[in-house]
Design a protein around this motif. Sequence first.
Motif, PDB file in Angstrom:
ATOM      1  N   GLY A  79      35.245 -19.437  85.892  1.00 29.97           N
ATOM      2  CA  GLY A  79      36.385 -18.544  85.998  1.00 29.97           C
ATOM      3  C   GLY A  79      37.208 -18.511  84.709  1.00 29.97           C
ATOM      4  O   GLY A  79      37.692 -17.450  84.302  1.00 29.97           O
ATOM      5  N   ASP A  80      37.369 -19.675  84.065  1.00 30.74           N
ATOM      6  CA  ASP A  80      38.093 -19.728  82.789  1.00 30.74           C
ATOM      7  C   ASP A  80      37.403 -18.872  81.740  1.00 30.74           C
ATOM      8  O   ASP A  80      38.055 -18.131  80.988  1.00 30.74           O
ATOM      9  N   LEU A  81      36.081 -18.963  81.666  1.00 32.66           N
ATOM     10  CA  LEU A  81      35.322 -18.198  80.678  1.00 32.66           C
ATOM     11  C   LEU A  81      35.384 -16.706  80.969  1.00 32.66           C
ATOM     12  O   LEU A  81      35.465 -15.875  80.051  1.00 32.66           O
ATOM     13  N   THR A  82      35.366 -16.342  82.251  1.00 33.39           N
ATOM     14  CA  THR A  82      35.493 -14.932  82.623  1.00 33.39           C
ATOM     15  C   THR A  82      36.855 -14.391  82.222  1.00 33.39           C
ATOM     16  O   THR A  82      36.968 -13.258  81.727  1.00 33.39           O
ATOM     17  N   GLN A  83      37.904 -15.184  82.396  1.00 32.93           N
ATOM     18  CA  GLN A  83      39.243 -14.779  81.993  1.00 32.93           C
ATOM     19  C   GLN A  83      39.333 -14.625  80.473  1.00 32.93           C
ATOM     20  O   GLN A  83      39.857 -13.626  79.965  1.00 32.93           O
ATOM     21  N   LEU A  84      38.809 -15.592  79.725  1.00 35.82           N
ATOM     22  CA  LEU A  84      38.822 -15.508  78.261  1.00 35.82           C
ATOM     23  C   LEU A  84      38.055 -14.281  77.775  1.00 35.82           C
ATOM     24  O   LEU A  84      38.477 -13.591  76.845  1.00 35.82           O
TER      25      LEU A  84
ATOM     26  N   THR B  89      24.029 -17.642  84.306  1.00 32.06           N
ATOM     27  CA  THR B  89      24.296 -19.043  83.990  1.00 32.06           C
ATOM     28  C   THR B  89      24.095 -19.312  82.510  1.00 32.06           C
ATOM     29  O   THR B  89      24.891 -20.020  81.870  1.00 32.06           O
ATOM     30  N   ASP B  90      23.039 -18.755  81.920  1.00 34.09           N
ATOM     31  CA  ASP B  90      22.775 -18.934  80.489  1.00 34.09           C
ATOM     32  C   ASP B  90      23.908 -18.360  79.646  1.00 34.09           C
ATOM     33  O   ASP B  90      24.327 -18.967  78.657  1.00 34.09           O
ATOM     34  N   LEU B  91      24.387 -17.175  80.019  1.00 33.49           N
ATOM     35  CA  LEU B  91      25.475 -16.545  79.266  1.00 33.49           C
ATOM     36  C   LEU B  91      26.746 -17.392  79.344  1.00 33.49           C
ATOM     37  O   LEU B  91      27.442 -17.586  78.338  1.00 33.49           O
ATOM     38  N   LEU B  92      27.054 -17.913  80.510  1.00 36.59           N
ATOM     39  CA  LEU B  92      28.242 -18.736  80.686  1.00 36.59           C
ATOM     40  C   LEU B  92      28.116 -20.057  79.934  1.00 36.59           C
ATOM     41  O   LEU B  92      29.082 -20.519  79.305  1.00 36.59           O
ATOM     42  N   ASN B  93      26.945 -20.656  79.969  1.00 38.86           N
ATOM     43  CA  ASN B  93      26.739 -21.928  79.265  1.00 38.86           C
ATOM     44  C   ASN B  93      26.870 -21.759  77.760  1.00 38.86           C
ATOM     45  O   ASN B  93      27.419 -22.623  77.066  1.00 38.86           O
ATOM     46  N   GLU B  94      26.342 -20.652  77.228  1.00 37.22           N
ATOM     47  CA  GLU B  94      26.464 -20.407  75.786  1.00 37.22           C
ATOM     48  C   GLU B  94      27.916 -20.150  75.407  1.00 37.22           C
ATOM     49  O   GLU B  94      28.398 -20.654  74.382  1.00 37.22           O
TER      50      GLU B  94
ATOM     51  N   PHE C 291      37.874   7.216  95.686  1.00 36.52           N
ATOM     52  CA  PHE C 291      36.769   6.263  95.678  1.00 36.52           C
ATOM     53  C   PHE C 291      36.879   5.238  94.552  1.00 36.52           C
ATOM     54  O   PHE C 291      36.778   4.025  94.793  1.00 36.52           O
ATOM     55  N   PRO C 292      37.067   5.653  93.268  1.00 37.94           N
ATOM     56  CA  PRO C 292      37.159   4.640  92.218  1.00 37.94           C
ATOM     57  C   PRO C 292      38.350   3.714  92.378  1.00 37.94           C
ATOM     58  O   PRO C 292      38.258   2.526  92.037  1.00 37.94           O
ATOM     59  N   LEU C 293      39.470   4.230  92.899  1.00 32.30           N
ATOM     60  CA  LEU C 293      40.625   3.364  93.128  1.00 32.30           C
ATOM     61  C   LEU C 293      40.294   2.286  94.158  1.00 32.30           C
ATOM     62  O   LEU C 293      40.646   1.106  93.986  1.00 32.30           O
ATOM     63  N   PHE C 294      39.606   2.688  95.224  1.00 26.79           N
ATOM     64  CA  PHE C 294      39.202   1.734  96.265  1.00 26.79           C
ATOM     65  C   PHE C 294      38.215   0.710  95.700  1.00 26.79           C
ATOM     66  O   PHE C 294      38.361  -0.500  95.902  1.00 26.79           O
ATOM     67  N   SER C 295      37.212   1.190  94.965  1.00 29.52           N
ATOM     68  CA  SER C 295      36.187   0.314  94.413  1.00 29.52           C
ATOM     69  C   SER C 295      36.775  -0.668  93.408  1.00 29.52           C
ATOM     70  O   SER C 295      36.508  -1.881  93.462  1.00 29.52           O
ATOM     71  N   ILE C 296      37.589  -0.163  92.473  1.00 29.11           N
ATOM     72  CA  ILE C 296      38.177  -1.025  91.451  1.00 29.11           C
ATOM     73  C   ILE C 296      39.174  -1.991  92.077  1.00 29.11           C
ATOM     74  O   ILE C 296      39.286  -3.149  91.649  1.00 29.11           O
ATOM     75  N   GLY C 297      39.882  -1.555  93.109  1.00 34.59           N
ATOM     76  CA  GLY C 297      40.814  -2.445  93.793  1.00 34.59           C
ATOM     77  C   GLY C 297      40.114  -3.662  94.370  1.00 34.59           C
ATOM     78  O   GLY C 297      40.593  -4.797  94.232  1.00 34.59           O
ATOM     79  N   ILE C 298      38.965  -3.456  95.008  1.00 37.87           N
ATOM     80  CA  ILE C 298      38.196  -4.578  95.551  1.00 37.87           C
ATOM     81  C   ILE C 298      37.697  -5.472  94.416  1.00 37.87           C
ATOM     82  O   ILE C 298      37.741  -6.706  94.497  1.00 37.87           O
ATOM     83  N   SER C 299      37.204  -4.850  93.341  1.00 34.30           N
ATOM     84  CA  SER C 299      36.685  -5.613  92.209  1.00 34.30           C
ATOM     85  C   SER C 299      37.766  -6.486  91.578  1.00 34.30           C
ATOM     86  O   SER C 299      37.528  -7.656  91.260  1.00 34.30           O
ATOM     87  N   LEU C 300      38.961  -5.940  91.400  1.00 36.08           N
ATOM     88  CA  LEU C 300      40.047  -6.705  90.782  1.00 36.08           C
ATOM     89  C   LEU C 300      40.507  -7.846  91.684  1.00 36.08           C
ATOM     90  O   LEU C 300      40.889  -8.920  91.205  1.00 36.08           O
ATOM     91  N   ARG C 301      40.462  -7.617  92.978  1.00 40.48           N
ATOM     92  CA  ARG C 301      40.814  -8.699  93.905  1.00 40.48           C
ATOM     93  C   ARG C 301      39.825  -9.858  93.762  1.00 40.48           C
ATOM     94  O   ARG C 301      40.228 -11.031  93.737  1.00 40.48           O
ATOM     95  N   CYS C 302      38.552  -9.529  93.655  1.00 38.88           N
ATOM     96  CA  CYS C 302      37.531 -10.563  93.453  1.00 38.88           C
ATOM     97  C   CYS C 302      37.711 -11.256  92.103  1.00 38.88           C
ATOM     98  O   CYS C 302      37.532 -12.470  91.979  1.00 38.88           O
ATOM     99  N   TYR C 303      38.063 -10.470  91.072  1.00 40.70           N
ATOM    100  CA  TYR C 303      38.303 -11.040  89.741  1.00 40.70           C
ATOM    101  C   TYR C 303      39.474 -12.014  89.786  1.00 40.70           C
ATOM    102  O   TYR C 303      39.408 -13.116  89.228  1.00 40.70           O
ATOM    103  N   TRP C 304      40.553 -11.637  90.453  1.00 39.97           N
ATOM    104  CA  TRP C 304      41.747 -12.480  90.527  1.00 39.97           C
ATOM    105  C   TRP C 304      41.426 -13.818  91.194  1.00 39.97           C
ATOM    106  O   TRP C 304      41.914 -14.869  90.766  1.00 39.97           O
TER     107      TRP C 304
END
Length: 355
Positions: free
Chosen positions: A43-48, A5-10, A151-164
């Motif tokens: 989410g906007d800050l994460t995208q930026l 939260t502190d990182l996002l607020n800054e 394994f990394p393809l599966f892991s990163i695929g889930i992560s990118l879905r959450c990011y999207w």
Amino acid sequence: MPMQTDLLNEARRQAEICNACRYCEGYCTVFPALHAQRAFSDGDLTQLANLCHNCRGCYYACQYTAPHEFDLNLPQALANVRQDSWEDLAVPRSAGRAFQKNGVLIAVATAVGFALLFWAARALASSGGDGFYAVLSHNAMVAIFLPAFLFPLFSIGISLRCYWRKIGAKPLKIAHLTQALRQAANMKNLKGGHSDGCNFEDEDRFTHARRVAHQAVMYGLLLCFASTSVATMMHYVFDLPAPYGLLSLPKLFGISGGLLLVIGCFIMIWLKLCSDRKLGASSAFGGELAFVGLLGFIGLSGLALYTLGQSAMMPLMLVLHLGAVLAFFMLTPFTKMAHGFYRLAALAADAQRSP
């Protein structure tokens, strides 16, 4: 979490000031995206943050950096949010946070551990084949590396879905992905605001060195992947098992890819050591160096294998090389390697903003 939260607020505070100033509007993709917003969600800050390539041109051009009371340091603010987003979205999350805090130790320990594993596998799985297969059989390599590749393809695929979902992006269209791939291929955001390059390592020196290093590593990896893919096709489709000659496609792709990897990683490490650590995510400095060093060792050990041929040193170098490759695959979702996937996703999402 309080720290997140502190990182996002800054980052939000600094983004709001930049949105009012708009001096850096033409510097990179970050600022048109930033100026398109009136308020910034998490989410906007994460995208930026994932659009930012940490070229640092905006910091050196800014009139509101310390000792000004605004104390702007947008590259560091976005780097901290970006780093935290990778750790938070990693699957499993605990592995992402552990690697970033102890990058060098984990990279070394993992590479050595996998090398020892391969040394044991040599005694168990060698089938008396030719070349590298005299050390470790083809079937043993496939049995070990296929799950490690998936394994990394599966892991990163889930992560990118959450990011999207986190950034609230719309359904992906081919045109957006094509635009993102085009920008990633020529490293558009590392050219600087006026195509003079970035001043990542020196405030007064604009250079394309960082862009060239990134391109060398990216195309080196692609050539190494092409080498493995062509060799696989030759083995299974055309019944042409290894070893292959020096002028064969697998060797030509592999040697050129290895050289690009070594050169690119060397330049990256040199630039990072010359740069100001206060303008990046300082807590991830060791993890980033560990990743680049591991990648450079893969290229160097691969080239050494071609040089050693059938000498007595070849088996030891082979297990070290394969151990490093396996470590690279298994750690990809939790290292700086993941940034390529997130940046591509961020560029694709940003393409939706443009008409």
